[in-house]
Design a protein around this motif. Structure first.
Motif, PDB file in Angstrom:
ATOM      1  N   TRP A  10       9.213   5.951  36.991  1.00  0.00           N
ATOM      2  CA  TRP A  10       8.026   5.107  36.925  1.00  0.00           C
ATOM      3  C   TRP A  10       7.470   5.028  35.506  1.00  0.00           C
ATOM      4  CZ3 TRP A  10       6.614   2.398  41.198  1.00  0.00           C
ATOM      5  CH2 TRP A  10       7.125   2.836  42.428  1.00  0.00           C
ATOM      6  N   TRP A  11       6.970   3.866  35.163  1.00  0.00           N
ATOM      7  CA  TRP A  11       6.137   3.680  33.971  1.00  0.00           C
ATOM      8  C   TRP A  11       4.736   3.436  34.505  1.00  0.00           C
ATOM      9  CZ3 TRP A  11       4.755  -0.934  30.576  1.00  0.00           C
ATOM     10  CH2 TRP A  11       4.422  -0.524  29.283  1.00  0.00           C
ATOM     11  N   ALA A  12       3.827   4.356  34.228  1.00  0.00           N
ATOM     12  CA  ALA A  12       2.487   4.318  34.799  1.00  0.00           C
ATOM     13  C   ALA A  12       1.525   3.642  33.834  1.00  0.00           C
ATOM     14  CB  ALA A  12       2.003   5.731  35.118  1.00  0.00           C
ATOM     15  N   VAL A  13       0.799   2.663  34.332  1.00  0.00           N
ATOM     16  CA  VAL A  13      -0.099   1.842  33.515  1.00  0.00           C
ATOM     17  C   VAL A  13      -1.497   1.863  34.103  1.00  0.00           C
ATOM     18  CG1 VAL A  13      -0.619  -0.559  32.889  1.00  0.00           C
ATOM     19  CG2 VAL A  13       1.705   0.322  32.620  1.00  0.00           C
ATOM     20  N   GLY A  50      14.205   2.702  30.189  1.00  0.00           N
ATOM     21  CA  GLY A  50      15.049   3.301  31.220  1.00  0.00           C
ATOM     22  C   GLY A  50      14.327   3.409  32.540  1.00  0.00           C
ATOM     23  N   CYS A  51      13.077   2.946  32.585  1.00  0.00           N
ATOM     24  CA  CYS A  51      12.291   2.991  33.820  1.00  0.00           C
ATOM     25  C   CYS A  51      12.645   1.794  34.700  1.00  0.00           C
ATOM     26  CB  CYS A  51      10.803   2.974  33.501  1.00  0.00           C
ATOM     27  SG  CYS A  51      10.234   4.391  32.517  1.00  0.00           S
ATOM     28  N   ASN A  52      12.310   1.910  35.980  1.00  0.00           N
ATOM     29  CA  ASN A  52      12.511   0.789  36.906  1.00  0.00           C
ATOM     30  C   ASN A  52      11.420   0.745  37.974  1.00  0.00           C
ATOM     31  OD1 ASN A  52      13.448   3.129  38.148  1.00  0.00           O
ATOM     32  ND2 ASN A  52      15.093   2.089  39.251  1.00  0.00           N
ATOM     33  N   GLY A  53      10.281   1.345  37.670  1.00  0.00           N
ATOM     34  CA  GLY A  53       9.127   1.287  38.545  1.00  0.00           C
ATOM     35  C   GLY A  53       7.870   1.089  37.717  1.00  0.00           C
ATOM     36  N   LEU A  54       6.963   0.242  38.199  1.00  0.00           N
ATOM     37  CA  LEU A  54       5.680   0.013  37.546  1.00  0.00           C
ATOM     38  C   LEU A  54       4.596   0.546  38.466  1.00  0.00           C
ATOM     39  CD1 LEU A  54       3.893  -1.267  35.315  1.00  0.00           C
ATOM     40  CD2 LEU A  54       3.973  -3.404  36.632  1.00  0.00           C
ATOM     41  N   ALA A  55       3.980   1.648  38.077  1.00  0.00           N
ATOM     42  CA  ALA A  55       2.903   2.252  38.855  1.00  0.00           C
ATOM     43  C   ALA A  55       1.577   1.812  38.246  1.00  0.00           C
ATOM     44  CB  ALA A  55       3.020   3.775  38.848  1.00  0.00           C
TER      45      ALA A  55
END
Length: 416
Positions: A10-13, A50-55
């Motif tokens: 996840w890439w957390a925003v 390399g992430c594939n999720g957007l939190a």
């Protein structure tokens, strides 16, 4: 647990900060501002890490920082509207990116319409049992959250609260999102979540749900709540404090605990989030690389807080608006980022690449083979196939050093 979650990084925003929206309270209704479309320009960058999720942090209408919700069914006008969110979710899915929303279900704003209706209507009003209210005082006393008069706790024994939370989760899953983070889940009885999640999964069996849990009996909380996972603050704390103190004994002890957690569930692992001082500010730039090595070579579902992959600094202060430094606005697009973060980004890419080539790491166990205050060596291995191993060496002192290898040779080396 949903099978797809094992492959997600996840890439957390924190959207209000990331997109430059004001987080200060305003008089009256806010004008509609279409900020969410700007996030679409960052999706290819997310993939490049390399992430594939957007939190996503809170996106629902609120008074100030997003965690003081006014309407769970409306996108915050500071960010945009439902069409903007739908377009963002579609753009993510076109790229194979999963989307998680932040569910603030422990408390609401003191200005929430249901609370105001209860206070004006008295103990017999339709929404009165949704909150903890002492009607014997004048005016009635509400149960606030963690000493904040702006946040009022929901009554999780109320059928109306259970129905509301179930409806909100199902609504946005039907809208197209893939996962939920349950904010302040540590403050909600685990028994509340089990019937809610049973209803949610009846309609959305592939949804992934994790809770924000700071401390406690992690395995028991997961079992009783039926959440898929929770945030492993124990590992977060052990990583940064061991590096800051240059004493790996705490991390050694925590990795043994971590093995036990991974046997019961796959924890959500992280080095920072919207509530914490940046890892580079805690331990320095070189040791932040070592922290990333640990995060990406042990079991768990990793989350990268936006900017950490660039080596951002920022301190969380215990004062009003003390989170501002760790919730910064980003430039219009990744092409406008300073080149100062290129080295940290490259190291994150290298480490995530190793993890992608070794997908068994999501359930890896670790065995510490060498331990001293300033030196730690461990093996990460696949419990289903002991031949699958990584060898990780970390050193602090005059210079921070890290090395990751497999049976065929070195995969990653760093000296700061």
């Amino acid at each position: 647990m949903s099978g797809w979650s094992d492959d997600t990084i996840w890439w957390a925003v924190y959207p209000l900060g990331f997109l430059g929206a004001s987080t200060r309270p305003a008089d009256g209704r806010r004008p509609l501002e279409h900020r969410l479309p700007a996030l679409e320009g960052w999706l290819d960058y997310l993939l490049s890490i390399g992430c594939n999720g957007l939190a996503l942090g809170p996106i629902f209408e609120s008074v100030s920082h997003g965690y003081d919700t006014l309407d769970h069914f409306r996108v915050d006008p500071r960010l945009g509207d439902e069409d903007d969110l739908a377009h963002l979710v579609a753009a993510c899915h076109e790229r194979g990116i999963r989307v998680a929303l932040d569910g603030v279900f422990n408390h609401v704003s003191a200005a929430h319409p249901a609370l105001l209706a209860a206070l004006s209507g008295g103990p017999g009003s339709p929404t009165a049992d949704m909150f903890h209210i002492d009607w014997s005082t004048n005016p009635p006393t509400r149960l606030n959250f963690e000493g904040s008069d702006d946040l009022v706790r929901l009554n999780h024994d109320s059928p109306a609260v259970r129905e509301l939370v179930t409806r909100v989760m199902n609504h946005w899953l039907e809208f197209g999102v893939d996962a939920w983070r349950l904010d302040a889940a540590y403050a909600v009885p685990p028994s509340f979540w089990a019937p809610v999640l049973a209803e949610v999964r009846a309609s959305h069996p592939r949804a992934f749900v994790w809770g924000e849990v700071i401390h406690g009996d992690y395995a028991r909380i997961v079992a009783d709540s039926t959440m898929d996972s929770l945030t492993e603050y124990e590992l977060w704390k052990a990583i940064w404090s061991s590096l800051a103190a240059e004493n790996f004994y705490e991390l050694d002890w925590t990795l043994a605990r971590h093995n036990g957690f991974v046997e019961d569930f796959v924890p959500m692992t992280f080095l920072g989030n919207h509530d914490t001082t940046r890892i580079a500010s805690r331990v320095g730039d070189a040791k932040a690389v070592l922290a990333a090595v640990v995060l990406l070579t042990v079991g768990g579902i990793p989350s990268i807080y936006y900017g950490d992959e660039q080596g951002f600094h920022g301190v969380k202060y215990d004062r009003p608006w003390g989170d501002d430094e760790v919730r910064p606005a980003m430039p219009a697009g990744p092409g406008e980022l300073s080149g100062l973060g290129a080295g940290m980004l490259r190291r994150h890419q290298q480490l995530i690449s190793i993890r992608r080539r070794n997908p068994w790491l999501v359930r890896a166990r670790t065995t510490v083979t060498q331990l001293a205050n300033d030196h730690l060596v461990y093996e990460a291995y696949d419990p289903a196939d002991a031949a699958r191993r990584l060898y990780v060496s970390l050193s602090v002192g005059a210079r921070a050093k890290a090395h990751v290898a497999d049976a065929a040779g070195g995969l990653f080396a760093f000296e700061g």
